[in-house]
Design a protein around this motif. Structure first.
Motif, mmCIF file in Angstrom:
data_model
loop_
_atom_site.group_PDB
_atom_site.id
_atom_site.type_symbol
_atom_site.label_atom_id
_atom_site.label_comp_id
_atom_site.label_asym_id
_atom_site.label_seq_id
_atom_site.Cartn_x
_atom_site.Cartn_y
_atom_site.Cartn_z
ATOM 1 N N THR A 1 -10.504 10.973 2.218
ATOM 2 C CA THR A 1 -10.581 10.449 0.872
ATOM 3 C C THR A 1 -11.611 11.191 0.042
ATOM 4 O OG1 THR A 1 -10.008 8.275 1.742
ATOM 5 C CG2 THR A 1 -10.911 8.353 -0.486
ATOM 6 N N THR B 1 0.816 -1.216 0.000
ATOM 7 C CA THR B 1 0.000 0.000 0.000
ATOM 8 C C THR B 1 0.848 1.265 0.000
ATOM 9 O OG1 THR B 1 -1.710 -1.176 1.227
ATOM 10 C CG2 THR B 1 -1.866 1.215 1.186
ATOM 11 N N PRO C 1 -4.584 6.856 -2.022
ATOM 12 C CA PRO C 1 -4.294 6.548 -3.429
ATOM 13 C C PRO C 1 -4.962 7.520 -4.386
ATOM 14 C CG PRO C 1 -4.842 4.537 -2.221
ATOM 15 C CD PRO C 1 -5.137 5.687 -1.295
ATOM 16 N N ASP C 2 -4.258 7.845 -5.468
ATOM 17 C CA ASP C 2 -4.864 8.661 -6.518
ATOM 18 C C ASP C 2 -6.050 7.911 -7.119
ATOM 19 O OD1 ASP C 2 -3.041 10.643 -6.162
ATOM 20 O OD2 ASP C 2 -1.967 10.347 -8.052
ATOM 21 N N ALA D 1 1.105 6.679 0.266
ATOM 22 C CA ALA D 1 0.299 5.848 -0.620
ATOM 23 C C ALA D 1 0.983 5.746 -1.980
ATOM 24 C CB ALA D 1 -1.102 6.429 -0.759
ATOM 25 N N THR E 1 0.325 5.018 -5.212
ATOM 26 C CA THR E 1 -0.083 5.720 -6.429
ATOM 27 C C THR E 1 -0.063 7.230 -6.242
ATOM 28 O OG1 THR E 1 -2.426 5.484 -5.791
ATOM 29 C CG2 THR E 1 -1.498 3.789 -7.232
ATOM 30 N N PHE E 2 -0.218 7.708 -5.024
ATOM 31 C CA PHE E 2 -0.080 9.137 -4.718
ATOM 32 C C PHE E 2 1.375 9.563 -4.905
ATOM 33 C CE2 PHE E 2 0.070 12.307 -0.950
ATOM 34 C CZ PHE E 2 -0.070 13.388 -1.805
#
Length: 401
Positions: A347, A145, A257-258, A176, A178-179
Protein backbone atom coordinates in the motif's frame (compact mmCIF):
# COMPACT_ATOMS: atom_id res chain seq x y z
CA UNK A 1 -53.47 -41.80 -40.17
CA UNK A 2 -50.15 -43.53 -39.54
CA UNK A 3 -48.65 -41.56 -42.37
CA UNK A 4 -49.83 -38.30 -40.79
CA UNK A 5 -48.33 -39.27 -37.43
CA UNK A 6 -45.00 -40.16 -39.02
CA UNK A 7 -44.91 -36.88 -40.92
CA UNK A 8 -45.77 -34.98 -37.72
CA UNK A 9 -42.96 -36.69 -35.81
CA UNK A 10 -40.50 -35.98 -38.57
CA UNK A 11 -41.56 -32.34 -38.58
CA UNK A 12 -41.07 -32.08 -34.82
CA UNK A 13 -37.62 -33.66 -35.00
CA UNK A 14 -36.51 -31.33 -37.79
CA UNK A 15 -37.91 -28.32 -35.91
CA UNK A 16 -36.03 -29.32 -32.76
CA UNK A 17 -32.78 -29.69 -34.69
CA UNK A 18 -33.23 -26.31 -36.31
CA UNK A 19 -33.83 -24.67 -32.94
CA UNK A 20 -30.71 -26.29 -31.51
CA UNK A 21 -28.68 -25.03 -34.43
CA UNK A 22 -29.52 -21.39 -33.67
CA UNK A 23 -29.31 -21.47 -29.86
CA UNK A 24 -26.06 -19.74 -28.81
CA UNK A 25 -23.58 -22.16 -27.28
CA UNK A 26 -20.39 -21.28 -25.48
CA UNK A 27 -17.69 -23.85 -26.00
CA UNK A 28 -14.68 -23.37 -23.77
CA UNK A 29 -12.13 -26.07 -24.24
CA UNK A 30 -9.41 -26.91 -21.75
CA UNK A 31 -6.43 -27.88 -23.91
CA UNK A 32 -2.97 -29.28 -23.29
CA UNK A 33 -0.73 -26.52 -24.61
CA UNK A 34 -0.75 -22.77 -25.17
CA UNK A 35 0.11 -23.53 -28.79
CA UNK A 36 -3.47 -24.78 -29.26
CA UNK A 37 -4.64 -21.15 -28.96
CA UNK A 38 -1.62 -19.29 -30.32
CA UNK A 39 -3.68 -17.16 -32.73
CA UNK A 40 -4.23 -14.72 -29.84
CA UNK A 41 -0.50 -14.36 -29.14
CA UNK A 42 1.91 -12.13 -31.05
CA UNK A 43 3.92 -14.39 -33.37
CA UNK A 44 2.27 -17.31 -31.57
CA UNK A 45 4.61 -16.87 -28.59
CA UNK A 46 3.14 -17.09 -25.06
CA UNK A 47 4.62 -15.06 -22.19
CA UNK A 48 7.57 -16.51 -20.28
CA UNK A 49 6.29 -16.65 -16.69
CA UNK A 50 8.87 -17.83 -14.13
CA UNK A 51 7.96 -21.13 -12.52
CA UNK A 52 4.71 -21.36 -14.47
CA UNK A 53 5.19 -21.15 -18.23
CA UNK A 54 8.73 -21.25 -19.58
CA UNK A 55 9.79 -21.54 -23.23
CA UNK A 56 6.19 -22.30 -24.14
CA UNK A 57 5.95 -25.25 -21.75
CA UNK A 58 3.61 -25.41 -18.76
CA UNK A 59 5.74 -26.64 -15.87
CA UNK A 60 2.87 -28.06 -13.80
CA UNK A 61 0.09 -29.26 -16.09
CA UNK A 62 -1.93 -30.56 -13.15
CA UNK A 63 -2.23 -27.01 -11.82
CA UNK A 64 -2.08 -24.61 -14.76
CA UNK A 65 -4.72 -25.14 -17.45
CA UNK A 66 -4.76 -23.37 -20.82
CA UNK A 67 -8.31 -22.53 -21.89
CA UNK A 68 -9.38 -21.63 -25.42
CA UNK A 69 -12.23 -19.31 -24.52
CA UNK A 70 -14.79 -20.04 -27.23
CA UNK A 71 -18.33 -18.75 -27.62
CA UNK A 72 -20.83 -19.93 -30.24
CA UNK A 73 -18.20 -22.31 -31.62
CA UNK A 74 -15.69 -19.51 -32.24
CA UNK A 75 -12.54 -18.99 -30.20
CA UNK A 76 -12.35 -15.46 -28.76
CA UNK A 77 -9.26 -15.30 -26.50
CA UNK A 78 -6.97 -17.50 -24.42
CA UNK A 79 -6.46 -17.85 -20.66
CA UNK A 80 -3.92 -19.72 -18.56
CA UNK A 81 -5.78 -20.67 -15.39
CA UNK A 82 -4.42 -21.64 -11.96
CA UNK A 83 -6.81 -24.18 -10.44
CA UNK A 84 -5.03 -24.08 -7.08
CA UNK A 85 -5.37 -20.33 -6.57
CA UNK A 86 -8.59 -20.28 -8.63
CA UNK A 87 -7.58 -17.22 -10.59
CA UNK A 88 -6.13 -16.77 -14.08
CA UNK A 89 -2.39 -16.34 -14.53
CA UNK A 90 -3.11 -14.21 -17.60
CA UNK A 91 -5.54 -13.70 -20.46
CA UNK A 92 -4.47 -12.68 -23.97
CA UNK A 93 -6.29 -11.40 -27.04
CA UNK A 94 -5.69 -10.15 -30.54
CA UNK A 95 -7.30 -6.72 -30.42
CA UNK A 96 -9.32 -5.85 -33.54
CA UNK A 97 -11.06 -2.68 -32.48
CA UNK A 98 -14.65 -2.48 -31.34
CA UNK A 99 -17.71 -3.03 -33.50
CA UNK A 100 -20.22 -2.89 -30.64
CA UNK A 101 -19.52 -0.63 -27.66
CA UNK A 102 -22.42 -1.77 -25.46
CA UNK A 103 -21.54 -3.77 -22.36
CA UNK A 104 -23.55 -7.02 -22.09
CA UNK A 105 -25.37 -8.19 -18.98
CA UNK A 106 -23.27 -9.75 -16.24
CA UNK A 107 -24.19 -13.40 -16.75
CA UNK A 108 -21.25 -15.13 -15.15
CA UNK A 109 -20.09 -18.47 -16.50
CA UNK A 110 -17.89 -21.35 -15.36
CA UNK A 111 -15.77 -23.96 -17.15
CA UNK A 112 -17.14 -27.51 -16.61
CA UNK A 113 -13.98 -29.21 -17.89
CA UNK A 114 -11.96 -27.73 -15.05
CA UNK A 115 -14.03 -29.90 -12.71
CA UNK A 116 -13.82 -33.07 -14.81
CA UNK A 117 -12.08 -33.60 -18.13
CA UNK A 118 -14.93 -35.52 -19.76
CA UNK A 119 -17.59 -32.95 -18.85
CA UNK A 120 -19.35 -30.96 -21.55
CA UNK A 121 -17.11 -28.51 -23.39
CA UNK A 122 -19.86 -25.89 -23.29
CA UNK A 123 -19.28 -22.90 -21.06
CA UNK A 124 -22.22 -22.88 -18.65
CA UNK A 125 -24.01 -20.16 -16.74
CA UNK A 126 -23.02 -20.33 -13.09
CA UNK A 127 -26.04 -21.60 -11.16
CA UNK A 128 -24.35 -21.16 -7.80
CA UNK A 129 -22.81 -24.62 -7.66
CA UNK A 130 -19.76 -25.39 -5.51
CA UNK A 131 -16.67 -25.84 -7.65
CA UNK A 132 -13.47 -27.58 -6.64
CA UNK A 133 -11.05 -26.10 -9.16
CA UNK A 134 -12.42 -22.67 -10.01
CA UNK A 135 -14.21 -19.69 -8.56
CA UNK A 136 -17.98 -19.34 -8.66
CA UNK A 137 -20.18 -16.28 -8.43
CA UNK A 138 -21.17 -17.22 -4.86
CA UNK A 139 -17.54 -16.82 -3.81
CA UNK A 140 -17.72 -13.08 -4.55
CA UNK A 141 -20.95 -12.37 -2.68
CA UNK A 142 -21.23 -10.65 0.68
CA UNK A 143 -18.08 -8.61 0.21
CA UNK A 144 -17.85 -4.88 -0.39
CA UNK A 145 -14.10 -4.71 -0.91
CA UNK A 146 -13.46 -6.60 -4.14
CA UNK A 147 -15.00 -6.50 -7.60
CA UNK A 148 -15.05 -9.33 -10.06
CA UNK A 149 -12.19 -7.78 -11.99
CA UNK A 150 -11.78 -8.69 -15.67
CA UNK A 151 -8.26 -9.42 -16.85
CA UNK A 152 -9.39 -9.11 -20.44
CA UNK A 153 -11.94 -6.26 -20.33
CA UNK A 154 -15.15 -6.61 -22.29
CA UNK A 155 -14.35 -3.23 -23.89
CA UNK A 156 -11.43 -4.87 -25.73
CA UNK A 157 -13.73 -7.41 -27.38
CA UNK A 158 -14.80 -6.76 -30.97
CA UNK A 159 -18.54 -7.41 -30.91
CA UNK A 160 -21.39 -8.47 -28.64
CA UNK A 161 -20.61 -12.17 -28.68
CA UNK A 162 -16.92 -11.50 -28.05
CA UNK A 163 -17.89 -9.34 -25.07
CA UNK A 164 -20.19 -12.01 -23.62
CA UNK A 165 -17.29 -14.47 -23.69
CA UNK A 166 -15.26 -12.29 -21.32
CA UNK A 167 -17.81 -12.82 -18.53
CA UNK A 168 -16.39 -16.18 -17.57
CA UNK A 169 -15.07 -16.42 -14.04
CA UNK A 170 -11.91 -17.99 -15.46
CA UNK A 171 -11.12 -14.45 -16.69
CA UNK A 172 -11.79 -12.85 -13.29
CA UNK A 173 -9.79 -12.01 -10.15
CA UNK A 174 -10.77 -10.35 -6.87
CA UNK A 175 -9.79 -6.73 -7.54
CA UNK A 176 -10.05 -3.84 -5.10
CA UNK A 177 -13.23 -2.04 -6.15
CA UNK A 178 -11.92 1.51 -6.44
CA UNK A 179 -8.75 0.24 -8.16
CA UNK A 180 -10.84 -1.65 -10.72
CA UNK A 181 -13.23 1.23 -11.33
CA UNK A 182 -10.59 3.95 -11.02
CA UNK A 183 -6.94 3.96 -12.11
CA UNK A 184 -7.09 0.51 -13.76
CA UNK A 185 -10.20 1.40 -15.75
CA UNK A 186 -8.62 4.67 -16.91
CA UNK A 187 -5.52 2.79 -18.05
CA UNK A 188 -7.65 0.35 -20.08
CA UNK A 189 -9.49 3.22 -21.80
CA UNK A 190 -6.28 5.11 -22.51
CA UNK A 191 -4.52 2.13 -24.12
CA UNK A 192 -7.66 1.31 -26.11
CA UNK A 193 -7.58 4.83 -27.59
CA UNK A 194 -3.92 4.39 -28.53
CA UNK A 195 -4.57 1.03 -30.20
CA UNK A 196 -7.62 2.34 -32.07
CA UNK A 197 -5.60 5.19 -33.57
CA UNK A 198 -2.13 3.76 -34.09
CA UNK A 199 -2.32 -0.06 -34.18
CA UNK A 200 -2.92 -0.45 -37.91
CA UNK A 201 -1.45 -3.37 -39.84
CA UNK A 202 -0.32 -3.22 -43.45
CA UNK A 203 -3.93 -3.69 -44.58
CA UNK A 204 -4.93 -0.69 -42.45
CA UNK A 205 -6.94 -2.94 -40.13
CA UNK A 206 -6.83 -2.44 -36.38
CA UNK A 207 -4.59 -5.11 -34.87
CA UNK A 208 -2.83 -5.23 -31.55
CA UNK A 209 -1.92 -7.84 -28.95
CA UNK A 210 -2.79 -7.49 -25.27
CA UNK A 211 -1.75 -9.68 -22.35
CA UNK A 212 -3.07 -8.99 -18.84
CA UNK A 213 -2.15 -10.99 -15.76
CA UNK A 214 -2.29 -11.22 -11.99
CA UNK A 215 0.49 -11.85 -9.50
CA UNK A 216 -0.93 -14.07 -6.74
CA UNK A 217 -0.38 -13.15 -3.13
CA UNK A 218 1.43 -15.52 -0.80
CA UNK A 219 -1.51 -16.25 1.51
CA UNK A 220 -4.33 -13.70 1.08
CA UNK A 221 -7.67 -15.20 0.06
CA UNK A 222 -11.31 -14.26 -0.46
CA UNK A 223 -13.65 -16.41 1.60
CA UNK A 224 -10.80 -18.82 2.35
CA UNK A 225 -10.92 -19.96 -1.25
CA UNK A 226 -9.83 -17.54 -3.99
CA UNK A 227 -6.37 -16.04 -4.04
CA UNK A 228 -6.45 -12.24 -3.89
CA UNK A 229 -3.64 -11.15 -6.22
CA UNK A 230 -1.17 -8.65 -4.84
CA UNK A 231 -0.67 -6.99 -8.20
CA UNK A 232 -2.22 -6.75 -11.67
CA UNK A 233 -0.20 -6.08 -14.80
CA UNK A 234 -0.96 -5.45 -18.46
CA UNK A 235 1.01 -4.93 -21.66
CA UNK A 236 0.26 -4.35 -25.31
CA UNK A 237 2.29 -4.42 -28.51
CA UNK A 238 1.45 -3.71 -32.13
CA UNK A 239 2.89 -2.65 -35.46
CA UNK A 240 1.78 0.80 -36.57
CA UNK A 241 1.82 1.06 -40.36
CA UNK A 242 0.88 4.74 -40.25
CA UNK A 243 3.86 5.43 -37.95
CA UNK A 244 6.08 2.76 -39.57
CA UNK A 245 7.18 1.45 -36.18
CA UNK A 246 6.40 -1.03 -33.42
CA UNK A 247 4.63 0.31 -30.33
CA UNK A 248 4.44 -1.13 -26.82
CA UNK A 249 3.85 -0.14 -23.22
CA UNK A 250 3.17 -1.78 -19.88
CA UNK A 251 1.31 -0.94 -16.68
CA UNK A 252 0.95 -2.50 -13.29
CA UNK A 253 -0.57 -1.61 -9.99
CA UNK A 254 -0.88 -3.01 -6.51
CA UNK A 255 -4.29 -4.51 -5.76
CA UNK A 256 -5.28 -1.99 -3.12
CA UNK A 257 -7.92 0.76 -3.14
CA UNK A 258 -7.06 3.93 -5.02
CA UNK A 259 -6.19 6.82 -2.73
CA UNK A 260 -8.12 9.36 -4.80
CA UNK A 261 -10.37 9.66 -7.84
CA UNK A 262 -7.54 11.39 -9.72
CA UNK A 263 -5.15 8.46 -9.42
CA UNK A 264 -3.43 7.08 -12.53
CA UNK A 265 -1.13 4.17 -13.23
CA UNK A 266 2.38 5.01 -14.34
CA UNK A 267 3.19 4.07 -17.91
CA UNK A 268 6.16 1.70 -18.02
CA UNK A 269 8.35 0.05 -20.63
CA UNK A 270 8.26 -3.67 -21.31
CA UNK A 271 11.77 -3.88 -19.90
CA UNK A 272 10.58 -2.41 -16.61
CA UNK A 273 7.72 -4.91 -16.47
CA UNK A 274 10.15 -7.75 -17.16
CA UNK A 275 12.39 -6.55 -14.35
CA UNK A 276 9.45 -6.26 -11.96
CA UNK A 277 8.23 -9.82 -12.54
CA UNK A 278 11.51 -11.68 -13.05
CA UNK A 279 12.94 -13.99 -10.42
CA UNK A 280 16.55 -14.62 -9.44
CA UNK A 281 16.87 -17.54 -11.84
CA UNK A 282 14.20 -16.91 -14.50
CA UNK A 283 13.35 -13.84 -16.56
CA UNK A 284 9.78 -12.77 -17.19
CA UNK A 285 9.02 -11.85 -20.81
CA UNK A 286 5.59 -10.80 -21.99
CA UNK A 287 6.20 -10.89 -25.78
CA UNK A 288 9.27 -13.14 -26.11
CA UNK A 289 11.08 -13.31 -29.43
CA UNK A 290 9.10 -10.48 -31.01
CA UNK A 291 10.01 -7.02 -32.31
CA UNK A 292 8.22 -5.18 -29.52
CA UNK A 293 10.31 -2.24 -28.26
CA UNK A 294 11.62 -2.91 -24.78
CA UNK A 295 12.83 0.53 -23.74
CA UNK A 296 10.25 3.05 -24.88
CA UNK A 297 6.60 3.72 -24.08
CA UNK A 298 3.73 5.28 -26.03
CA UNK A 299 3.16 8.27 -23.77
CA UNK A 300 3.97 10.69 -26.59
CA UNK A 301 1.07 9.19 -28.55
CA UNK A 302 -1.46 9.63 -25.76
CA UNK A 303 -4.52 11.40 -27.15
CA UNK A 304 -5.71 14.59 -25.52
CA UNK A 305 -9.38 13.62 -25.60
CA UNK A 306 -10.89 13.54 -22.12
CA UNK A 307 -12.82 10.40 -23.11
CA UNK A 308 -9.52 8.53 -23.33
CA UNK A 309 -8.51 9.24 -19.71
CA UNK A 310 -4.79 9.34 -20.52
CA UNK A 311 -2.66 11.09 -17.89
CA UNK A 312 -0.93 13.28 -20.47
CA UNK A 313 -4.29 14.85 -21.36
CA UNK A 314 -3.91 16.85 -18.15
CA UNK A 315 -1.59 19.78 -18.73
CA UNK A 316 1.58 19.62 -16.60
CA UNK A 317 1.35 23.38 -16.22
CA UNK A 318 -1.93 23.17 -14.30
CA UNK A 319 -0.62 22.90 -10.77
CA UNK A 320 -4.02 23.50 -9.23
CA UNK A 321 -5.23 20.08 -10.37
CA UNK A 322 -2.63 17.57 -9.25
CA UNK A 323 -3.26 13.89 -9.77
CA UNK A 324 -1.86 10.78 -8.16
CA UNK A 325 0.02 7.85 -9.62
CA UNK A 326 0.04 4.34 -8.27
CA UNK A 327 3.58 3.15 -8.91
CA UNK A 328 2.80 -0.37 -7.79
CA UNK A 329 6.46 -1.14 -7.23
CA UNK A 330 6.78 -4.33 -5.24
CA UNK A 331 10.54 -4.28 -5.57
CA UNK A 332 10.72 -1.73 -2.74
CA UNK A 333 9.94 -4.44 -0.19
CA UNK A 334 13.27 -5.09 1.50
CA UNK A 335 12.39 -8.41 3.08
CA UNK A 336 10.04 -11.33 2.38
CA UNK A 337 6.50 -10.21 3.23
CA UNK A 338 5.00 -11.58 6.41
CA UNK A 339 1.44 -12.84 6.43
CA UNK A 340 -0.07 -9.48 7.30
CA UNK A 341 2.76 -7.05 6.59
CA UNK A 342 2.83 -7.52 2.83
CA UNK A 343 -0.38 -5.63 2.14
CA UNK A 344 0.77 -2.69 4.24
CA UNK A 345 4.13 -2.65 2.45
CA UNK A 346 2.46 -2.74 -0.93
CA UNK A 347 0.00 0.00 0.00
CA UNK A 348 2.86 2.38 0.77
CA UNK A 349 4.01 2.23 -2.84
CA UNK A 350 1.63 5.02 -3.94
CA UNK A 351 2.72 8.65 -4.11
CA UNK A 352 1.35 12.00 -5.23
CA UNK A 353 2.99 14.05 -7.97
CA UNK A 354 2.04 17.35 -9.55
CA UNK A 355 2.61 16.51 -13.21
CA UNK A 356 2.00 13.57 -15.56
CA UNK A 357 4.66 10.90 -15.84
CA UNK A 358 7.25 11.88 -18.39
CA UNK A 359 7.47 9.88 -21.65
CA UNK A 360 10.73 8.23 -20.76
CA UNK A 361 11.87 4.66 -20.55
CA UNK A 362 13.69 5.16 -17.29
CA UNK A 363 12.28 4.49 -13.83
CA UNK A 364 10.13 7.10 -12.11
CA UNK A 365 11.54 7.81 -8.69
CA UNK A 366 9.04 8.56 -5.95
CA UNK A 367 9.37 9.64 -2.35
CA UNK A 368 7.83 6.48 -0.93
CA UNK A 369 9.02 3.73 -3.26
CA UNK A 370 12.29 3.02 -5.01
CA UNK A 371 12.21 2.66 -8.80
CA UNK A 372 12.59 -0.85 -10.15
CA UNK A 373 16.02 -0.25 -11.70
CA UNK A 374 17.32 0.93 -8.35
CA UNK A 375 16.36 -2.33 -6.71
CA UNK A 376 18.45 -4.68 -8.82
CA UNK A 377 20.48 -5.65 -5.77
CA UNK A 378 17.37 -7.31 -4.30
CA UNK A 379 16.81 -10.21 -6.70
CA UNK A 380 14.32 -12.12 -4.58
CA UNK A 381 12.13 -9.43 -3.05
CA UNK A 382 8.80 -7.92 -3.97
CA UNK A 383 7.30 -9.38 -7.14
CA UNK A 384 10.17 -11.82 -7.60
CA UNK A 385 9.68 -13.08 -4.06
CA UNK A 386 5.95 -13.56 -4.65
CA UNK A 387 6.51 -15.46 -7.90
CA UNK A 388 8.75 -17.79 -5.90
CA UNK A 389 6.55 -18.20 -2.84
CA UNK A 390 3.21 -18.60 -4.62
CA UNK A 391 4.61 -21.70 -6.34
CA UNK A 392 6.38 -23.25 -3.35
CA UNK A 393 3.93 -22.44 -0.52
CA UNK A 394 2.28 -25.54 0.90
CA UNK A 395 -1.14 -24.00 1.54
CA UNK A 396 -1.99 -20.92 -0.52
CA UNK A 397 -5.56 -20.89 0.75
CA UNK A 398 -4.75 -19.89 4.33
CA UNK A 399 -6.18 -16.59 5.41
CA UNK A 400 -4.24 -13.90 7.18
CA UNK A 401 -4.29 -14.40 10.96
Amino acid sequence: MKMVLMMTRCYLVITALLLLSVIPTAVTEVVKSMSDCDQFLLDGAPPHVPGVLEDGKILDQNRYKPICQTYMNKRRFVTLYDIKNRIPVFSAIKYRGQHDSRRPQNRWKIEPQLEKADYDKNMLDDKGSINKHQAGKMDYRNNRTFDRGHLLPSAYAFNKTDKISTFTLTNIVPQAATFNQGSWNKMEKCIKCVMDKYCKNNNNNTEGFVVTGALPSSNNTLNNKINIPSMLWSAFCCYSSNMNMWLASAHWGTNVPDESETEYLQTKTLSELHHELSTADSEFKVFPGTRCPLHRTVTRFYPTSKNCYCPSSISPNVTSQPFTTKSGSLMSISSPPASTASTAAITSASTSISSPPAPTSGPIITTSATGSDAATSLPLTGAAYLWHTHISTSDPHKTNP
